[in-house]
Write a protein that holds these residues in place. Sequence first.
Motif, PDB file in Angstrom:
ATOM      1  N   ALA A   1       0.656  -1.216  -0.012  1.00  0.00           N
ATOM      2  CA  ALA A   1      -0.083   0.054   0.029  1.00  0.00           C
ATOM      3  C   ALA A   1       1.001   1.313  -0.077  1.00  0.00           C
ATOM      4  CB  ALA A   1      -1.015   0.068   1.284  1.00  0.00           C
ATOM      5  N   SER A   2       1.821   1.225   0.874  1.00  0.00           N
ATOM      6  CA  SER A   2       2.550   2.484   0.769  1.00  0.00           C
ATOM      7  C   SER A   2       3.431   2.627  -0.510  1.00  0.00           C
ATOM      8  CB  SER A   2       3.802   2.196   2.107  1.00  0.00           C
ATOM      9  OG  SER A   2       3.092   2.286   3.305  1.00  0.00           O
ATOM     10  N   GLU A   3       4.006   1.738  -1.083  1.00  0.00           N
ATOM     11  CA  GLU A   3       4.711   1.595  -2.433  1.00  0.00           C
ATOM     12  C   GLU A   3       3.627   2.324  -3.649  1.00  0.00           C
ATOM     13  OE1 GLU A   3       7.381   1.654  -5.156  1.00  0.00           O
ATOM     14  OE2 GLU A   3       7.894   1.420  -3.119  1.00  0.00           O
ATOM     15  N   LEU A   4       2.481   1.734  -3.563  1.00  0.00           N
ATOM     16  CA  LEU A   4       1.377   1.901  -4.306  1.00  0.00           C
ATOM     17  C   LEU A   4       1.148   3.774  -4.191  1.00  0.00           C
ATOM     18  CD1 LEU A   4      -0.863  -0.919  -4.654  1.00  0.00           C
ATOM     19  CD2 LEU A   4       0.426   0.019  -6.414  1.00  0.00           C
ATOM     20  N   ARG A   5       0.803   4.147  -3.149  1.00  0.00           N
ATOM     21  CA  ARG A   5       0.821   5.556  -2.588  1.00  0.00           C
ATOM     22  C   ARG A   5       1.909   6.262  -3.317  1.00  0.00           C
ATOM     23  NH1 ARG A   5      -0.523   3.277   2.409  1.00  0.00           N
ATOM     24  NH2 ARG A   5      -2.989   3.102   2.583  1.00  0.00           N
ATOM     25  N   LEU A   6       3.027   5.930  -3.399  1.00  0.00           N
ATOM     26  CA  LEU A   6       4.264   6.596  -3.718  1.00  0.00           C
ATOM     27  C   LEU A   6       4.115   6.803  -5.406  1.00  0.00           C
ATOM     28  CD1 LEU A   6       7.173   5.372  -1.770  1.00  0.00           C
ATOM     29  CD2 LEU A   6       6.145   7.516  -1.499  1.00  0.00           C
ATOM     30  N   ARG A   7       3.205   5.931  -5.917  1.00  0.00           N
ATOM     31  CA  ARG A   7       3.026   5.854  -7.431  1.00  0.00           C
ATOM     32  C   ARG A   7       1.835   6.450  -7.807  1.00  0.00           C
ATOM     33  NH1 ARG A   7       5.797   1.351 -10.230  1.00  0.00           N
ATOM     34  NH2 ARG A   7       7.303   0.602  -8.625  1.00  0.00           N
ATOM     35  N   GLY A   8       1.181   7.121  -6.765  1.00  0.00           N
ATOM     36  CA  GLY A   8       0.108   8.087  -7.091  1.00  0.00           C
ATOM     37  C   GLY A   8      -1.338   7.188  -7.018  1.00  0.00           C
ATOM     38  N   ARG A   9      -1.280   6.037  -6.496  1.00  0.00           N
ATOM     39  CA  ARG A   9      -2.529   5.231  -6.278  1.00  0.00           C
ATOM     40  C   ARG A   9      -3.262   5.389  -4.921  1.00  0.00           C
ATOM     41  NH1 ARG A   9      -4.583   3.581 -11.314  1.00  0.00           N
ATOM     42  NH2 ARG A   9      -2.666   3.258 -12.493  1.00  0.00           N
ATOM     43  N   ASP A  10      -4.577   5.708  -5.172  1.00  0.00           N
ATOM     44  CA  ASP A  10      -5.366   5.629  -3.695  1.00  0.00           C
ATOM     45  C   ASP A  10      -5.540   3.883  -3.376  1.00  0.00           C
ATOM     46  OD1 ASP A  10      -6.846   6.356  -1.640  1.00  0.00           O
ATOM     47  OD2 ASP A  10      -8.581   6.676  -2.980  1.00  0.00           O
ATOM     48  N   VAL A  11      -5.045   3.806  -2.136  1.00  0.00           N
ATOM     49  CA  VAL A  11      -5.141   2.653  -1.596  1.00  0.00           C
ATOM     50  C   VAL A  11      -5.803   2.245  -0.388  1.00  0.00           C
ATOM     51  CG1 VAL A  11      -3.704   0.486  -1.150  1.00  0.00           C
ATOM     52  CG2 VAL A  11      -2.848   2.190  -2.751  1.00  0.00           C
ATOM     53  N   ALA A  12      -6.546   1.214  -0.113  1.00  0.00           N
ATOM     54  CA  ALA A  12      -7.093   0.696   1.120  1.00  0.00           C
ATOM     55  C   ALA A  12      -6.548  -0.457   1.475  1.00  0.00           C
ATOM     56  CB  ALA A  12      -8.745   0.851   1.051  1.00  0.00           C
ATOM     57  N   ALA A  13      -5.850  -0.540   2.726  1.00  0.00           N
ATOM     58  CA  ALA A  13      -5.554  -1.786   3.216  1.00  0.00           C
ATOM     59  C   ALA A  13      -6.578  -2.312   4.489  1.00  0.00           C
ATOM     60  CB  ALA A  13      -4.050  -1.882   3.881  1.00  0.00           C
ATOM     61  N   VAL A  14      -7.205  -3.349   4.104  1.00  0.00           N
ATOM     62  CA  VAL A  14      -8.553  -3.590   5.130  1.00  0.00           C
ATOM     63  C   VAL A  14      -8.158  -4.933   5.627  1.00  0.00           C
ATOM     64  CG1 VAL A  14     -11.056  -4.110   4.980  1.00  0.00           C
ATOM     65  CG2 VAL A  14     -10.044  -2.207   3.723  1.00  0.00           C
ATOM     66  N   ALA A  15      -8.228  -5.076   6.929  1.00  0.00           N
ATOM     67  CA  ALA A  15      -7.979  -6.296   7.686  1.00  0.00           C
ATOM     68  C   ALA A  15      -9.411  -7.097   8.019  1.00  0.00           C
ATOM     69  CB  ALA A  15      -7.443  -5.934   8.857  1.00  0.00           C
ATOM     70  N   THR A  16      -9.218  -8.474   7.930  1.00  0.00           N
ATOM     71  CA  THR A  16     -10.654  -9.117   7.938  1.00  0.00           C
ATOM     72  C   THR A  16     -10.831  -9.170   9.400  1.00  0.00           C
ATOM     73  OG1 THR A  16      -9.103 -11.192   8.189  1.00  0.00           O
ATOM     74  CG2 THR A  16     -10.137 -10.449   5.930  1.00  0.00           C
ATOM     75  N   SER A  17      -9.617  -8.802  10.108  1.00  0.00           N
ATOM     76  CA  SER A  17     -10.082  -8.999  11.522  1.00  0.00           C
ATOM     77  C   SER A  17     -10.893  -7.683  12.227  1.00  0.00           C
ATOM     78  CB  SER A  17      -8.772  -8.637  12.444  1.00  0.00           C
ATOM     79  OG  SER A  17      -8.082  -7.436  12.155  1.00  0.00           O
ATOM     80  N   GLY A  18     -11.405  -6.766  11.409  1.00  0.00           N
ATOM     81  CA  GLY A  18     -12.269  -5.696  11.495  1.00  0.00           C
ATOM     82  C   GLY A  18     -13.748  -6.383  11.085  1.00  0.00           C
ATOM     83  N   PHE A  19     -13.774  -7.401  10.560  1.00  0.00           N
ATOM     84  CA  PHE A  19     -15.076  -7.936  10.102  1.00  0.00           C
ATOM     85  C   PHE A  19     -15.290  -9.224  10.954  1.00  0.00           C
ATOM     86  CE2 PHE A  19     -14.121  -4.774   6.962  1.00  0.00           C
ATOM     87  CZ  PHE A  19     -15.433  -4.170   6.868  1.00  0.00           C
ATOM     88  N   LEU A  20     -14.961  -9.311  12.188  1.00  0.00           N
ATOM     89  CA  LEU A  20     -15.212 -10.572  12.939  1.00  0.00           C
ATOM     90  C   LEU A  20     -16.851 -10.564  13.245  1.00  0.00           C
ATOM     91  CD1 LEU A  20     -12.516 -10.597  15.251  1.00  0.00           C
ATOM     92  CD2 LEU A  20     -12.702 -12.075  13.282  1.00  0.00           C
ATOM     93  N   ARG A  21     -17.387 -11.619  13.505  1.00  0.00           N
ATOM     94  CA  ARG A  21     -18.705 -11.737  14.034  1.00  0.00           C
ATOM     95  C   ARG A  21     -18.804 -11.351  15.505  1.00  0.00           C
ATOM     96  NH1 ARG A  21     -19.275 -15.903  10.094  1.00  0.00           N
ATOM     97  NH2 ARG A  21     -20.843 -15.450   8.548  1.00  0.00           N
ATOM     98  N   PRO A  22     -20.042 -11.111  16.296  1.00  0.00           N
ATOM     99  CA  PRO A  22     -19.887 -10.770  17.513  1.00  0.00           C
ATOM    100  C   PRO A  22     -19.536 -11.909  18.248  1.00  0.00           C
ATOM    101  CG  PRO A  22     -21.805 -10.078  16.587  1.00  0.00           C
ATOM    102  CD  PRO A  22     -21.146 -10.819  15.455  1.00  0.00           C
ATOM    103  N   ALA A  23     -19.155 -11.835  19.460  1.00  0.00           N
ATOM    104  CA  ALA A  23     -18.376 -12.827  20.218  1.00  0.00           C
ATOM    105  C   ALA A  23     -19.636 -13.946  20.520  1.00  0.00           C
ATOM    106  CB  ALA A  23     -18.130 -12.317  21.878  1.00  0.00           C
ATOM    107  N   SER A  24     -20.757 -13.643  20.655  1.00  0.00           N
ATOM    108  CA  SER A  24     -21.829 -14.527  20.978  1.00  0.00           C
ATOM    109  C   SER A  24     -22.017 -15.613  19.855  1.00  0.00           C
ATOM    110  CB  SER A  24     -23.501 -13.964  21.007  1.00  0.00           C
ATOM    111  OG  SER A  24     -23.656 -13.434  19.899  1.00  0.00           O
ATOM    112  N   LEU A  25     -21.729 -15.374  18.544  1.00  0.00           N
ATOM    113  CA  LEU A  25     -21.604 -16.052  17.363  1.00  0.00           C
ATOM    114  C   LEU A  25     -20.376 -16.555  17.524  1.00  0.00           C
ATOM    115  CD1 LEU A  25     -23.684 -13.790  14.792  1.00  0.00           C
ATOM    116  CD2 LEU A  25     -24.410 -15.808  16.210  1.00  0.00           C
TER     117      LEU A  25
END
Length: 210
Positions: free
Chosen positions: A51-75
């Motif tokens: 992502a950092s290298e692509l930004r240097l090349r002028g690209r808009d980049v989003a690095a998204v972690a699947t850990s931010g899309f966990l289900r609730p603890a009850s599940l």
Amino acid sequence: MRLEPITWERLTGALAAHLDALAPADGGPWLKVAVDGAPAARPGDLAERVASELRLRGRDVAAVATSGFLRPASLRFEYGKEDPDAYYGGWFDTGALWREVFGPLEADGTGWFLPDLWDPVADRATRSPYRRLAPGGVLLLHGPFLLGHWFPFDLTVHLRLSGAALARRTPERWTLPAFERYEAEVAPADAADVVVRADDPRRPAWAGLP
């Protein structure tokens, strides 16, 4: 599969150059990239490097972690906190990834995606604002078990660890059967476009670009 030694710096540069060439120069569709690997392989580190290298090349980049899309603890913990089958098939909210990340980045999408959804520590929604990825931008989704869901990736990178290296570098040993199942059912080293062996974190090797 023949693997050649490479440094992380050269690997980052090669992947960034490849993606920059794939992405349209005048905007247009978004590129979607998987950086797949067990937590012990640190796929987030490679995603952030690219992502950092692509930004240097002028690209808009989003690095998204699947850990931010966990289900609730009850599940997630319906069958206990250390159930490998639940970890493999029930921890990550693939429906939310389709809805909140991939859907907005389809050809007719708005580009407004959600960078994360659930805080596993507080066990509540993060309430993060939507973010817009500019046309021609690149999504780098990183985490385990990314292959085999029919996600519409334009490039898939798999960080491979041998069984011994995975066991040695994984404190949560109860998760190991989940990765064995992933190997048996998905064969990520065969399914991925790019395979990087990361047994020695200082000396990676790869099979090259497709």
